[in-house]
Design an enzyme around this catalytic site. Sequence first.
Site, PDB file in Angstrom:
ATOM      1  CG  PHE A   8      -1.912   1.087   1.278  1.00 39.88           C
ATOM      2  CD1 PHE A   8      -2.084   1.850   2.424  1.00 39.88           C
ATOM      3  CD2 PHE A   8      -2.707   1.361   0.161  1.00 39.88           C
ATOM      4  CE1 PHE A   8      -3.018   2.881   2.473  1.00 39.88           C
ATOM      5  CE2 PHE A   8      -3.639   2.402   0.193  1.00 39.88           C
ATOM      6  CZ  PHE A   8      -3.798   3.151   1.362  1.00 39.88           C
ATOM      7  N   PRO A  10       0.870   4.488   0.412  1.00 41.64           N
ATOM      8  CG  PRO A  10      -1.217   5.526   0.542  1.00 41.64           C
ATOM      9  CD  PRO A  10      -0.541   4.299  -0.007  1.00 41.64           C
ATOM     10  CB  SER A  11       1.751   1.555   4.314  1.00 41.32           C
ATOM     11  OG  SER A  11       2.672   0.763   5.065  1.00 41.32           O
ATOM     12  CB  ALA A  12       6.302   4.581   6.352  1.00 35.70           C
ATOM     13  NE  ARG A  15       5.278   5.503   1.482  1.00 36.44           N
ATOM     14  CZ  ARG A  15       5.698   6.225   2.510  1.00 36.44           C
ATOM     15  NH1 ARG A  15       6.959   6.550   2.632  1.00 36.44           N
ATOM     16  NH2 ARG A  15       4.851   6.637   3.423  1.00 36.44           N
TER      17      ARG A  15
END
Lengths: 220, 217
Positions: A8, A10-12, A15
Amino acid sequence: MGITLYHFPPSAPSRCALLVCKALGLDVDVQIVDLFAKEQLKPDFVQINPQHCVPTLTDGDCTIWESRAIASYLVNVYGKDDSLYPKDPKQRAIVDQRLHFDCGTLYPRIRAICFPVLFLGEVEIDEDKKASLEEAIGFLDIFLEGNNFMAGTNLTIADISIAASLSSIIAVGWDISAYSNVAAWFAKCSLEIPGYVEANQTGADQFGKAVKSKLAPGQI
Amino acid sequence: MTIDFYYIPGSAPCRAVMLTAIALGVELNYKLTDVMEGKQFEPEFLKINPQHTIPTINDNGFSLWESRAIMGYLVNKYGKDDSLYPKDPVKRAVVDQRMFFDLGTLYQRLADYYYPVYFAGAAFDPEKKTKIMDALQFLDTFLSKSTYAAGEQLTIADLTLVATVTTLEVVDFDLSSFKNIIRWLDVVKKNAPGYEEANGKNVLAFKALVDNLMKGR
């Protein structure tokens, strides 16, 4: 069968996992799981990961979750050398301590600020929570004293994990300029971590926009 | 040649390191660092650990903190074999995932629920208790698939998780609905080397501490 990353943007932590794939030059099938739409709770995904969190990685028969466990696994298996996650016990221990700091201190303090805004309707940020995050960034500044990177002279998965976390709160508008070591390191990471713009900056910006859109003015 | 170990006995992360050291036959030089009295802020300690947390070790000039990083380091460096922390990447990834689950989810939620009450005079928040139940449900699910937390052998995942779960146990958190956790607790208590010395008796120090803090509240 290859590697699939349930991701996902937006999820740090998600990433972080994707960035490690890029750093190792891996060809990965990215499957988006939209946490804002609660897609992680779909039965098919719970079947793959009973803890239904992202990132989750499958590699042939094995399934792994927890971003930093994924990061370590990928370097252990696919690293052409051990520079991203040194095998030497002392060097590895320092990387581990930084990873655990991210998982247990830095990222929870970022989440404590952002999660209630994103999901619980809060529009203001408690001063205590702000102070808590400032303290964590202050520790990062100390870790970087005399070091090029978080765990020493080379880029490691500790840098990737922490850069992903920090980029989320920076995208919300947090100012790290008072921490000269952190500011310099973060700028360097955004240039030196492979694939940083498409695998991290884009997602961080999405996260930042989502949080800012729900915050009252002047909170950060 | 011993390793300096800065700790208090009641602390779950400290107990997890003690369990690991005993299992490896590594000798610790115990240095009580009473964080309730602010000893972690003394200049000598800050030189060793600028983040001023416990547990911290100093292995003859090499200082390290974060309990689970210490545990991994001790096995990597001093393990006669890799059974406590397998070198095989897939097996190691499962141990790592369980360790991060403990750090970032289970122990995190224990601390979120209890520590503001014990250490900062707050009231219990029932929503935070529900989060602990959710985390225990995940752990119960993991334990439905294997004898130990990360497979069929005792690993440092079990040692960190037992320190956390027994902390809940000792403050009378109701674990009875988690059948796999109950079974696993029994197995680990019987099979973790030096369990009684490293965790069994020291978790009671945590209970004594909180009973004292909660007196009259």
